[in-house]
Write an enzyme that holds these catalytic residues in place. Structure first.
Site, mmCIF file in Angstrom:
data_model
loop_
_atom_site.group_PDB
_atom_site.id
_atom_site.type_symbol
_atom_site.label_atom_id
_atom_site.label_comp_id
_atom_site.label_asym_id
_atom_site.label_seq_id
_atom_site.Cartn_x
_atom_site.Cartn_y
_atom_site.Cartn_z
ATOM 1 N N HIS A 176 0.813 -1.210 0.000
ATOM 2 C CA HIS A 176 0.000 0.000 0.000
ATOM 3 C C HIS A 176 0.852 1.267 0.000
ATOM 4 O O HIS A 176 2.065 1.241 0.245
ATOM 5 C CB HIS A 176 -0.944 0.013 1.213
ATOM 6 C CG HIS A 176 -0.260 0.110 2.540
ATOM 7 N ND1 HIS A 176 0.175 1.305 3.076
ATOM 8 C CD2 HIS A 176 0.053 -0.846 3.460
ATOM 9 C CE1 HIS A 176 0.720 1.076 4.263
ATOM 10 N NE2 HIS A 176 0.671 -0.216 4.521
ATOM 11 N N CYS A 223 2.823 -4.810 6.941
ATOM 12 C CA CYS A 223 2.505 -4.461 5.550
ATOM 13 C C CYS A 223 3.733 -3.882 4.857
ATOM 14 O O CYS A 223 4.649 -3.386 5.495
ATOM 15 C CB CYS A 223 1.355 -3.463 5.492
ATOM 16 S SG CYS A 223 -0.267 -4.162 5.916
#
Length: 205
Positions: A165, A181
């Site tokens: 992301h 992440c």
């Protein structure tokens, strides 16, 4: 050749040997990190001069065996590679999970979202109670932790909970600061988003 340049060259060769990728000379990409308006949101410019040059988006040689369209994440070197084919790959600088939140394995992109909603996992809320106000999701926007784009990673067990992301925190690229992440600068995740399809294989090393 100055000693500093020699040291840089040796360091790059040692790092890229792990992934089968190598830089094309030392001509770093001229990828734009200027401000851009997207879906009504104004993404701030990233100050290129403050980003270590190896973490800027650039095309590199790829000598590995993975098929074009594969994503390879080298968490140690803080690089993400998108295999282009023809012996080349696009390389992006990334931020990775801090100590205790590292992971590796193979997954696939199951979902793609532009300006995603961020919902902190209950485990994160337990660690940081102040995030409870977002238990039903944080609206998209410039300050949203998922940034301008998110690619959702699934494996045979379903949703891994991990994402590729964007992030407004450009200064975190090249560091281990996330909860697992893989984060990219917003301008980079937008580029990757346009290349990667649903079903793309993602290898995290």
């Amino acid at each position: 050749m100055q000693l500093k340049t020699i040291v840089l060259a040796v360091g790059l060769m040692a790092t890229t040997a792990l992934t089968g990728c190598s830089t094309i000379g030392f001509s770093y990409s001229t990828a734009s990190y200027s401000s851009v308006v997207d879906a009504g949101y104004v993404i701030p410019a990233v100050p290129r001069s403050k980003i270590p040059p190896q973490f800027l988006r650039q095309e590199v040689r790829y000598d590995g065996t993975e098929q074009p369209g594969t994503i390879i994440v080298d968490t140690g070197a803080k690089y993400l590679y998108y295999v282009l084919g023809g012996g080349k790959a696009m390389r992006y600088g990334i931020g990775v999970g801090k100590e205790g939140f590292e992971w590796n394995g193979t997954a696939r992109i199951a979902l793609k979202r532009e300006w995603p909603t961020w919902t902190p996992p209950k485990e994160m809320i337990q660690r940081r109670p102040e995030l409870a106000e977002f238990r039903n999701g944080m609206d998209p926007g410039i300050t949203n932790p998922l940034g301008a784009r998110a690619l959702y990673l699934f494996n045979k067990g379903g949703d891994t909970g991990y994402r590729l992301h964007g992030t407004p925190e450009w200064w975190s690229i090249g560091k281990a600061m996330s909860s697992g992440c893989i984060r990219l600068m917003n301008q980079d995740i937008m580029d990757l988003y346009n290349r990667a399809e649903v079903g793309t294989k993602v290898i995290v090393r």
